[in-house]
Structures are given as C-alpha cells and as structure tokens.
Design a protein around this motif. Structure first.
Motif, mmCIF file in Angstrom:
data_model
loop_
_atom_site.group_PDB
_atom_site.id
_atom_site.type_symbol
_atom_site.label_atom_id
_atom_site.label_comp_id
_atom_site.label_asym_id
_atom_site.label_seq_id
_atom_site.Cartn_x
_atom_site.Cartn_y
_atom_site.Cartn_z
ATOM 1 N N LEU A 62 0.833 -1.242 -0.137
ATOM 2 C CA LEU A 62 0.028 -0.009 -0.007
ATOM 3 C C LEU A 62 0.931 1.378 -0.065
ATOM 4 O O LEU A 62 1.353 1.739 1.121
ATOM 5 C CB LEU A 62 -0.943 -0.153 1.350
ATOM 6 C CG LEU A 62 -1.755 -1.413 1.507
ATOM 7 C CD1 LEU A 62 -2.332 -1.347 2.896
ATOM 8 C CD2 LEU A 62 -2.743 -1.304 0.469
ATOM 9 N N PRO A 63 1.304 1.881 -1.234
ATOM 10 C CA PRO A 63 2.033 3.255 -1.178
ATOM 11 C C PRO A 63 1.027 4.431 -0.634
ATOM 12 O O PRO A 63 -0.078 4.529 -0.924
ATOM 13 C CB PRO A 63 1.958 3.325 -2.670
ATOM 14 C CG PRO A 63 1.735 2.100 -3.222
ATOM 15 C CD PRO A 63 0.857 1.303 -2.546
ATOM 16 N N LYS A 64 1.516 4.869 0.305
ATOM 17 C CA LYS A 64 0.997 5.843 1.069
ATOM 18 C C LYS A 64 -0.651 5.784 1.443
ATOM 19 O O LYS A 64 -1.523 6.522 0.954
ATOM 20 C CB LYS A 64 1.122 7.391 0.339
ATOM 21 C CG LYS A 64 2.345 7.764 -0.441
ATOM 22 C CD LYS A 64 3.234 8.081 0.999
ATOM 23 C CE LYS A 64 4.759 8.699 0.371
ATOM 24 N NZ LYS A 64 5.474 7.427 0.363
ATOM 25 N N PRO A 65 -0.847 4.823 2.361
ATOM 26 C CA PRO A 65 -2.265 4.507 2.483
ATOM 27 C C PRO A 65 -3.028 5.552 3.374
ATOM 28 O O PRO A 65 -2.417 5.988 4.158
ATOM 29 C CB PRO A 65 -1.986 3.470 3.602
ATOM 30 C CG PRO A 65 -0.705 3.561 3.966
ATOM 31 C CD PRO A 65 -0.052 3.851 2.878
ATOM 32 N N PHE A 66 -4.082 5.890 2.783
ATOM 33 C CA PHE A 66 -5.106 6.982 3.485
ATOM 34 C C PHE A 66 -4.255 8.293 3.202
ATOM 35 O O PHE A 66 -4.491 9.312 4.246
ATOM 36 C CB PHE A 66 -5.534 6.512 4.712
ATOM 37 C CG PHE A 66 -6.197 5.284 4.680
ATOM 38 C CD1 PHE A 66 -7.522 5.013 3.985
ATOM 39 C CD2 PHE A 66 -5.703 4.108 5.358
ATOM 40 C CE1 PHE A 66 -8.132 3.796 4.053
ATOM 41 C CE2 PHE A 66 -6.284 2.781 5.061
ATOM 42 C CZ PHE A 66 -7.410 2.711 4.704
ATOM 43 N N GLY A 67 -3.312 8.528 2.367
ATOM 44 C CA GLY A 67 -2.531 9.883 2.555
ATOM 45 C C GLY A 67 -1.508 9.804 3.658
ATOM 46 O O GLY A 67 -0.693 10.799 3.592
ATOM 47 N N ALA A 68 -1.126 8.693 4.109
ATOM 48 C CA ALA A 68 -0.113 8.634 5.177
ATOM 49 C C ALA A 68 1.174 8.913 4.717
ATOM 50 O O ALA A 68 1.448 8.532 3.402
ATOM 51 C CB ALA A 68 -0.057 7.382 6.020
ATOM 52 N N PRO A 69 2.106 9.614 5.396
ATOM 53 C CA PRO A 69 3.547 10.050 4.838
ATOM 54 C C PRO A 69 4.405 8.667 4.835
ATOM 55 O O PRO A 69 5.803 8.979 5.073
ATOM 56 C CB PRO A 69 4.006 11.161 5.749
ATOM 57 C CG PRO A 69 3.276 10.649 7.261
ATOM 58 C CD PRO A 69 1.891 10.106 6.899
ATOM 59 N N PHE A 70 4.013 7.605 4.823
ATOM 60 C CA PHE A 70 4.967 6.264 4.673
ATOM 61 C C PHE A 70 4.386 5.330 3.703
ATOM 62 O O PHE A 70 2.891 5.537 3.380
ATOM 63 C CB PHE A 70 5.034 5.505 6.184
ATOM 64 C CG PHE A 70 3.675 5.172 6.923
ATOM 65 C CD1 PHE A 70 3.142 4.131 6.722
ATOM 66 C CD2 PHE A 70 3.336 6.219 7.817
ATOM 67 C CE1 PHE A 70 1.923 3.731 7.347
ATOM 68 C CE2 PHE A 70 1.874 5.722 8.167
ATOM 69 C CZ PHE A 70 1.527 4.655 8.064
ATOM 70 N N THR A 71 4.873 4.320 3.524
ATOM 71 C CA THR A 71 4.552 3.252 2.543
ATOM 72 C C THR A 71 4.335 1.846 3.486
ATOM 73 O O THR A 71 5.335 1.402 4.170
ATOM 74 C CB THR A 71 5.448 3.091 1.380
ATOM 75 O OG1 THR A 71 5.591 4.109 0.722
ATOM 76 C CG2 THR A 71 5.006 2.108 0.450
ATOM 77 N N ILE A 72 3.564 0.922 3.073
ATOM 78 C CA ILE A 72 3.446 -0.139 3.757
ATOM 79 C C ILE A 72 3.831 -1.233 2.620
ATOM 80 O O ILE A 72 3.260 -1.404 1.446
ATOM 81 C CB ILE A 72 1.736 -0.660 4.175
ATOM 82 C CG1 ILE A 72 1.470 0.050 5.302
ATOM 83 C CG2 ILE A 72 1.927 -2.027 4.341
ATOM 84 C CD1 ILE A 72 0.116 -0.106 5.803
ATOM 85 N N ASP A 73 5.141 -1.649 2.690
ATOM 86 C CA ASP A 73 5.669 -2.372 2.002
ATOM 87 C C ASP A 73 5.309 -3.893 1.609
ATOM 88 O O ASP A 73 5.017 -4.386 0.773
ATOM 89 C CB ASP A 73 7.315 -2.557 2.050
ATOM 90 C CG ASP A 73 7.758 -0.979 1.865
ATOM 91 O OD1 ASP A 73 7.815 -0.385 0.901
ATOM 92 O OD2 ASP A 73 8.432 -0.640 2.913
ATOM 93 N N LYS A 74 4.763 -4.198 2.920
ATOM 94 C CA LYS A 74 4.099 -5.651 2.917
ATOM 95 C C LYS A 74 3.416 -5.856 4.036
ATOM 96 O O LYS A 74 3.636 -5.270 5.239
ATOM 97 C CB LYS A 74 5.347 -6.560 2.990
ATOM 98 C CG LYS A 74 4.875 -8.207 3.368
ATOM 99 C CD LYS A 74 5.903 -8.909 3.628
ATOM 100 C CE LYS A 74 6.998 -9.407 2.537
ATOM 101 N NZ LYS A 74 7.924 -10.306 3.047
ATOM 102 N N LEU A 75 2.071 -6.275 4.056
ATOM 103 C CA LEU A 75 1.048 -6.414 4.970
ATOM 104 C C LEU A 75 0.625 -8.092 4.500
ATOM 105 O O LEU A 75 -0.114 -8.328 3.515
ATOM 106 C CB LEU A 75 0.037 -5.553 4.965
ATOM 107 C CG LEU A 75 -1.205 -6.103 5.988
ATOM 108 C CD1 LEU A 75 -0.794 -6.233 7.422
ATOM 109 C CD2 LEU A 75 -2.305 -5.153 5.866
ATOM 110 N N GLU A 76 1.346 -8.961 5.142
ATOM 111 C CA GLU A 76 1.139 -10.480 4.959
ATOM 112 C C GLU A 76 0.409 -11.161 5.873
ATOM 113 O O GLU A 76 0.698 -11.359 6.994
ATOM 114 C CB GLU A 76 2.447 -11.006 4.365
ATOM 115 C CG GLU A 76 2.596 -12.243 4.041
ATOM 116 C CD GLU A 76 4.153 -12.945 3.743
ATOM 117 O OE1 GLU A 76 4.715 -12.425 2.829
ATOM 118 O OE2 GLU A 76 4.539 -13.636 4.729
ATOM 119 N N MET A 77 -0.437 -12.231 5.624
ATOM 120 C CA MET A 77 -0.983 -13.216 6.334
ATOM 121 C C MET A 77 -0.502 -14.575 5.699
ATOM 122 O O MET A 77 -0.941 -14.811 4.451
ATOM 123 C CB MET A 77 -2.500 -13.047 6.492
ATOM 124 C CG MET A 77 -3.081 -14.239 7.305
ATOM 125 S SD MET A 77 -4.887 -14.183 7.521
ATOM 126 C CE MET A 77 -5.279 -14.487 5.966
#
Length: 270
Positions: A62-77
């Motif tokens: 998730l690049p810049k989720p909800f306009g946040a100033p960071f990137t979620i490179d991986k959210l894994e289950m």
C-alpha cells in the motif's frame, strides 16, 4: 548504488537457485489495483497435505495508505494465520530510509532498519530490535569500477568476533564473487559467464576451513526460460518456463537425486 551484502553473489546465484520448482504445485497471482496503486499478491500451495488442500499466503502493498507519509511495503498473512507488516519512510533525511518490521503479535520483535545512501557509491544498513538496540546487524557495501566489496557484522564483533566480508567483480561477460562468513571460517565462491546473448553458465562452491569442500554445483540458463544444473551430491535439476500470454506463465521443474525423482509446477498470473 551498491547491492546489499547478501546480494553480492546474486548474479551467479540466481542462475543456480531461482525458478527451480521441483516439488508441489503452486498458484501465484499479483494484481495492481486502482486504489492508490495498491498491489495485492497471493500464493496458494495446492494439495500439500490432507489437512488443508489449498493453504494460501496473502500480501498487500500500500503506497501512502490513506494519505499517510509512509509506505506499507508488505502486509502479509501466511497459511498459518500469522502476520507480517513492513512499513517504510524515505523522506526522514536526505539519503536515509527508515523501515519498521513487526509480526503484529510481540512488540519485543519489532525491528527497525536504517538504510543510508547519502555517500556516493556506498550503502550502509543498520538493523536492530526496537526494545533492544544492542541486538543489531550492520553492513556496508561500496562500489568502485568493476568491483563491489562489503562488510557485515553483529554485536559479537564488540566481543572480539570477526565480521563477514565479501567482494564481487563484473567485467563484460564475466562475473565472480567471494564471501567469507561465520568468523571467516566458511567460504563461498560463485562465478558466471555470458557465453552468448542467450546463454549464461554459472558455478558455485562452498568450503570450510576445517572440512574442506562441502558443496558445489554448475548450471546454465538459455533465454531466461530453460535451466539445468547438477550438484556435487549427484542431484540434477531442470526447469522450463513458458509464457502463455502477457502476464500468464507456467513454470515446471524436475529433480533427480538420492531420494528419486520429484517434480513441481507453478502457475503465475500478473
């Protein structure tokens, strides 16, 4: 920019190790969505055992989720229901990227990774546990001309331990890399050669100061689709990749070894 320490031998290692699906059946997908460039990936192992016919691993980027100033490179289950979260911010300081990794279960396992590339032709990485900064791993790599050298160490070096060192050299069709790890007691050598525009050959071996030569393998790849390798233990592998259509590929492999013949197949859709 120099490669990470672990990737110093990658040019040759990828020929010998990547894309060999020699057991099981795998279905992989990767889809870029219209939601802020988010990417969804899945991997399903088909019929691995009687308990679950289709265990799956699901991953979001998730690049810049909800306009946040960071990137979620991986959210894994993963197939066991365990999570991994990796987020990063590359605008903290010029040349500095900060990453945070967690399993979303134990705060004591939160890991911070600082990567600094502000020095020309160099890369420095410092990784540590958020609650225990002295539990760290640090590395530095530097490129000059045809050569890249690297150094990696952890807290043991403060007590007299020896760092891991490595170097690689690339010139035209030739490539070679040497790694000395585990207190300079284990040595890995890898080399590759681009024989023709379509064919690359590679070889690698590992030796220890006490035990001598422990393993070795040679292999080749043609057009990036057809691969073969043989190892010192008597095993042999082949791999075939077929692009059915853009974004739709089949990858199959077979291995002959001391335990007989195994084979596998992977279907990928992107």
């Amino acid at each position: 920019m120099p490669v990470k320490f672990v990737d110093i031998p990658k040019e040759a290692a990828s020929i010998l190790n990547d894309d060999y699906v020699v057991s099981g059946y795998v279905f992989k997908t990767k889809q870029k969505t219209s939601w802020a460039g988010a990417v969804f990936s899945s991997q399903v192992d088909l019929f691995p055992d009687d308990k679950c016919a289709t265990p799956a691993k699901l991953t979001w980027k998730l690049p810049k989720p909800f306009g946040a100033p960071f990137t979620i490179d991986k959210l894994e289950m993963d197939k066991g229901g365990k999570f991994k979260l990796e987020a990063s911010q590359d605008a903290v300081l010029p040349g500095l990227k900060v990453e945070c990794k967690t399993d979303l279960a134990d705060f004591n396992k939160v890991v911070i990774v600082d990567t600094y590339t502000g020095i020309k032709d160099a890369q420095c990485i410092f990784e540590f546990k958020a609650t225990k900064p002295m539990d760290f791993v640090a590395e530095a790599t530097y490129t000059k001309g045809i050569a890249t050298c690297g150094l990696k160490f952890d807290a043991a070096v403060l007590k007299g331990g020896l760092p891991d060192v490595g170097a690689r050299f690339a010139s035209g069709p030739f490539f070679c890399a040497l790694m000395a790890t585990k207190g300079l007691s284990t040595f890995d050598l890898a080399a590759s050669f681009k024989a023709t525009p379509e064919v690359k050959v590679a070889a690698s071996c590992q030796a220890t100061a006490k035990g001598g030569l422990g393993s070795a393998q040679v292999g080749a790849v043609c057009k990036g689709l057809y691969k073969v390798k043989v190892a010192m233990d008597g095993s042999a592998c082949i791999s075939l990749k077929h692009d059915v259509a853009p974004g739709f590929s089949l990858l199959g492999g077979l291995k002959y070894g001391s335990k007989g013949v195994t084979y596998g197949c992977q279907l990928s859709i992107e």
